[in-house]
Scaffold this motif. Structure first.
Motif, PDB file in Angstrom:
ATOM      1  N   ALA A 201     -13.518 -59.560  -6.116  1.00  0.00           N
ATOM      2  CA  ALA A 201     -13.651 -58.284  -6.816  1.00  0.00           C
ATOM      3  C   ALA A 201     -13.261 -57.117  -5.916  1.00  0.00           C
ATOM      4  O   ALA A 201     -12.576 -56.183  -6.344  1.00  0.00           O
ATOM      5  CB  ALA A 201     -15.088 -58.109  -7.318  1.00  0.00           C
ATOM      6  N   VAL A 202     -13.690 -57.174  -4.648  1.00  0.00           N
ATOM      7  CA  VAL A 202     -13.335 -56.101  -3.710  1.00  0.00           C
ATOM      8  C   VAL A 202     -11.847 -56.125  -3.411  1.00  0.00           C
ATOM      9  O   VAL A 202     -11.188 -55.078  -3.349  1.00  0.00           O
ATOM     10  CB  VAL A 202     -14.154 -56.236  -2.409  1.00  0.00           C
ATOM     11  N   ARG A 203     -11.286 -57.317  -3.230  1.00  0.00           N
ATOM     12  CA  ARG A 203      -9.848 -57.427  -2.944  1.00  0.00           C
ATOM     13  C   ARG A 203      -9.030 -56.813  -4.087  1.00  0.00           C
ATOM     14  O   ARG A 203      -8.086 -56.050  -3.849  1.00  0.00           O
ATOM     15  CB  ARG A 203      -9.473 -58.886  -2.736  1.00  0.00           C
TER      16      ARG A 203
ATOM     17  N   SER B  95      -5.572 -46.131  -5.203  1.00  0.00           N
ATOM     18  CA  SER B  95      -4.463 -45.177  -5.253  1.00  0.00           C
ATOM     19  C   SER B  95      -4.165 -44.561  -3.895  1.00  0.00           C
ATOM     20  O   SER B  95      -3.049 -44.080  -3.664  1.00  0.00           O
ATOM     21  CB  SER B  95      -4.786 -44.053  -6.257  1.00  0.00           C
ATOM     22  N   ARG B  96      -5.144 -44.591  -2.954  1.00  0.00           N
ATOM     23  CA  ARG B  96      -4.923 -43.960  -1.652  1.00  0.00           C
ATOM     24  C   ARG B  96      -4.256 -44.940  -0.697  1.00  0.00           C
ATOM     25  O   ARG B  96      -4.749 -46.040  -0.463  1.00  0.00           O
ATOM     26  CB  ARG B  96      -6.254 -43.476  -1.064  1.00  0.00           C
ATOM     27  N   ALA B  97      -3.149 -44.556  -0.138  1.00  0.00           N
ATOM     28  CA  ALA B  97      -2.403 -45.419   0.789  1.00  0.00           C
ATOM     29  C   ALA B  97      -3.238 -45.694   2.041  1.00  0.00           C
ATOM     30  O   ALA B  97      -3.879 -44.787   2.582  1.00  0.00           O
ATOM     31  CB  ALA B  97      -1.091 -44.761   1.176  1.00  0.00           C
ATOM     32  N   GLY B  98      -3.213 -46.936   2.483  1.00  0.00           N
ATOM     33  CA  GLY B  98      -3.912 -47.305   3.706  1.00  0.00           C
ATOM     34  C   GLY B  98      -5.390 -47.538   3.546  1.00  0.00           C
ATOM     35  O   GLY B  98      -6.086 -47.811   4.532  1.00  0.00           O
ATOM     36  N   GLN B  99      -5.909 -47.446   2.334  1.00  0.00           N
ATOM     37  CA  GLN B  99      -7.343 -47.647   2.134  1.00  0.00           C
ATOM     38  C   GLN B  99      -7.700 -49.095   2.462  1.00  0.00           C
ATOM     39  O   GLN B  99      -6.982 -50.021   2.110  1.00  0.00           O
ATOM     40  CB  GLN B  99      -7.726 -47.321   0.695  1.00  0.00           C
ATOM     41  N   SER B 100      -8.829 -49.280   3.136  1.00  0.00           N
ATOM     42  CA  SER B 100      -9.187 -50.628   3.582  1.00  0.00           C
ATOM     43  C   SER B 100     -10.687 -50.861   3.473  1.00  0.00           C
ATOM     44  O   SER B 100     -11.489 -49.919   3.468  1.00  0.00           O
ATOM     45  CB  SER B 100      -8.731 -50.859   5.025  1.00  0.00           C
ATOM     46  N   VAL B 101     -11.035 -52.154   3.396  1.00  0.00           N
ATOM     47  CA  VAL B 101     -12.426 -52.592   3.423  1.00  0.00           C
ATOM     48  C   VAL B 101     -12.536 -53.707   4.454  1.00  0.00           C
ATOM     49  O   VAL B 101     -11.756 -54.658   4.431  1.00  0.00           O
ATOM     50  CB  VAL B 101     -12.900 -53.098   2.052  1.00  0.00           C
ATOM     51  N   VAL B 102     -13.493 -53.591   5.372  1.00  0.00           N
ATOM     52  CA  VAL B 102     -13.787 -54.640   6.349  1.00  0.00           C
ATOM     53  C   VAL B 102     -15.178 -55.178   6.032  1.00  0.00           C
ATOM     54  O   VAL B 102     -16.156 -54.417   6.023  1.00  0.00           O
ATOM     55  CB  VAL B 102     -13.750 -54.122   7.794  1.00  0.00           C
ATOM     56  N   ILE B 103     -15.263 -56.476   5.739  1.00  0.00           N
ATOM     57  CA  ILE B 103     -16.549 -57.126   5.496  1.00  0.00           C
ATOM     58  C   ILE B 103     -16.697 -58.236   6.526  1.00  0.00           C
ATOM     59  O   ILE B 103     -15.915 -59.191   6.526  1.00  0.00           O
ATOM     60  CB  ILE B 103     -16.634 -57.718   4.075  1.00  0.00           C
ATOM     61  N   ALA B 104     -17.678 -58.106   7.394  1.00  0.00           N
ATOM     62  CA  ALA B 104     -17.869 -59.106   8.449  1.00  0.00           C
ATOM     63  C   ALA B 104     -19.287 -59.659   8.373  1.00  0.00           C
ATOM     64  O   ALA B 104     -20.244 -58.891   8.240  1.00  0.00           O
ATOM     65  CB  ALA B 104     -17.617 -58.503   9.824  1.00  0.00           C
ATOM     66  N   PRO B 105     -19.440 -60.980   8.440  1.00  0.00           N
ATOM     67  CA  PRO B 105     -20.781 -61.551   8.432  1.00  0.00           C
ATOM     68  C   PRO B 105     -21.563 -61.244   9.705  1.00  0.00           C
ATOM     69  O   PRO B 105     -22.787 -61.325   9.719  1.00  0.00           O
ATOM     70  CB  PRO B 105     -20.533 -63.053   8.282  1.00  0.00           C
TER      71      PRO B 105
ATOM     72  N   MET C  16     -15.539 -50.790  16.255  1.00  0.00           N
ATOM     73  CA  MET C  16     -14.186 -51.333  16.211  1.00  0.00           C
ATOM     74  C   MET C  16     -13.680 -51.380  14.771  1.00  0.00           C
ATOM     75  O   MET C  16     -12.536 -51.004  14.475  1.00  0.00           O
ATOM     76  CB  MET C  16     -14.168 -52.736  16.819  1.00  0.00           C
ATOM     77  N   ALA C  17     -14.538 -51.834  13.855  1.00  0.00           N
ATOM     78  CA  ALA C  17     -14.154 -51.917  12.450  1.00  0.00           C
ATOM     79  C   ALA C  17     -13.933 -50.530  11.848  1.00  0.00           C
ATOM     80  O   ALA C  17     -13.008 -50.320  11.050  1.00  0.00           O
ATOM     81  CB  ALA C  17     -15.217 -52.668  11.664  1.00  0.00           C
ATOM     82  N   VAL C  18     -14.769 -49.561  12.216  1.00  0.00           N
ATOM     83  CA  VAL C  18     -14.607 -48.196  11.715  1.00  0.00           C
ATOM     84  C   VAL C  18     -13.274 -47.612  12.164  1.00  0.00           C
ATOM     85  O   VAL C  18     -12.541 -47.001  11.375  1.00  0.00           O
ATOM     86  CB  VAL C  18     -15.780 -47.304  12.182  1.00  0.00           C
ATOM     87  N   ARG C  19     -12.945 -47.816  13.425  1.00  0.00           N
ATOM     88  CA  ARG C  19     -11.666 -47.294  13.932  1.00  0.00           C
ATOM     89  C   ARG C  19     -10.490 -47.944  13.212  1.00  0.00           C
ATOM     90  O   ARG C  19      -9.494 -47.288  12.896  1.00  0.00           O
ATOM     91  CB  ARG C  19     -11.578 -47.517  15.439  1.00  0.00           C
ATOM     92  N   SER C  20     -10.587 -49.246  12.960  1.00  0.00           N
ATOM     93  CA  SER C  20      -9.516 -49.933  12.248  1.00  0.00           C
ATOM     94  C   SER C  20      -9.373 -49.405  10.834  1.00  0.00           C
ATOM     95  O   SER C  20      -8.257 -49.126  10.369  1.00  0.00           O
ATOM     96  CB  SER C  20      -9.801 -51.439  12.223  1.00  0.00           C
TER      97      SER C  20
ATOM     98  N   THR D  81     -10.235 -57.054   4.716  1.00  0.00           N
ATOM     99  CA  THR D  81     -10.290 -57.894   5.906  1.00  0.00           C
ATOM    100  C   THR D  81     -11.673 -58.517   5.970  1.00  0.00           C
ATOM    101  O   THR D  81     -12.684 -57.812   5.940  1.00  0.00           O
ATOM    102  CB  THR D  81     -10.041 -57.076   7.189  1.00  0.00           C
ATOM    103  N   VAL D  82     -11.734 -59.846   6.037  1.00  0.00           N
ATOM    104  CA  VAL D  82     -13.010 -60.555   6.128  1.00  0.00           C
ATOM    105  C   VAL D  82     -13.173 -61.073   7.548  1.00  0.00           C
ATOM    106  O   VAL D  82     -12.349 -61.838   8.050  1.00  0.00           O
ATOM    107  CB  VAL D  82     -13.072 -61.715   5.121  1.00  0.00           C
TER     108      VAL D  82
END
Length: 243
Positions: free
Chosen positions: A81-83, A90-100, A221-225, A235-236
């Motif tokens: 669903a997140v993917r 609509s925003r270029a470069g928008q990203s989600v990092v989900i890490a266990p 690190m994830a925030v900067r990415s 990114t998982v």
């Protein structure tokens, strides 16, 4: 998000201490998510509870904000669903990092377990946490088991030996053929072991996080990415962000 929780409060202090970051807002249960917009926030850090996390992340993605997620308990359906949502953003470069897990030691332990799994007949995972943790097994342990199982499958290995009969509940939860055991004990924080065995030998990989500060380098690190826009989409795991 989740700023008044144990992890959330630690994240707030870590961001405030980082020379290249500023805390835009602190949000907790009951607060309006509409206050978080691309005009005031580059990246939202979400440490809440499994029952609310997917809804929170989808709301943030649709508002145009990149997200770093530390809440565990995610399912394949939630990832999908997140993917879909971030791929349609609509925003270029928008990203989600989900890490266990954002502890670098835990990420490296999982990497080493994947490398070693193909050489051992038996593998089991033990995770140990404080009794206030709401999910079991931990998201890290589930992810480790799946990674190990995939490495074994790729190596053409069959099922692991196990002659257990009768009540098998003592053998823990089986995740893709890998037994995962969860311990909840006062005095612990976050700990995981991967036990790998062959006839006459054993390899033990263990990662210990004694304090929540251990997760902060990975979170930052994830925030900067996410802020850089260099890895758009979902990114998982933290490993893709590490050198």
């Amino acid at each position: 998000m989740g700023a008044r929780g144990r992890m959330g409060a630690t994240v707030v202090e870590a961001v405030r201490s980082a020379p290249d970051m500023t805390v835009a807002l602190t949000v907790d249960a009951g607060d309006d998510l509409g206050s978080i917009t691309p005009d005031n926030t580059d990246v939202a850090v979400e440490f809440t509870v499994p029952s609310a996390s997917l809804r929170n992340v989808l709301t943030l993605v649709r508002s145009g904000v990149s997200v770093v997620v530390g809440t565990t308990g995610w399912t394949d359906e939630g990832f999908a669903a997140v993917r879909d949502a971030v791929d349609s953003a609509s925003r270029a470069g928008q990203s989600v990092v989900i890490a266990p897990n954002y502890a670098l030691s835990a990420v490296l332990m999982e990497r080493f377990a994947r490398q070693a799994a193909r050489y051992f007949e038996s593998v089991e995972v033990i995770e140990m946490h404080h009794p206030d943790k709401v999910d079991a097994p931990s998201g890290t342990a589930l992810h480790t088991a799946r990674v190990v199982a995939k490495a074994r499958e790729d190596a053409g290995l069959g099922a692991m030996p196990d002659a257990t009969t009768g009540d098998e509940t003592s053998r823990g939860q089986v995740v893709d053929g890998v037994h995962v055991h969860a311990i909840r004990l006062r005095g612990l924080n976050a700990h995981e072991e991967v036990l790998l065995g062959n006839p006459g030998e054993q390899l033990v990989l263990r990662a210990d996080s004694f304090d929540r500060s251990s997760f902060m380098p990975g979170v930052l690190m994830a925030v900067r990415s996410a802020a850089s826009g260099t890895r758009p989409g979902l990114t998982v795991g933290l490993e893709p962000l590490m050198d």
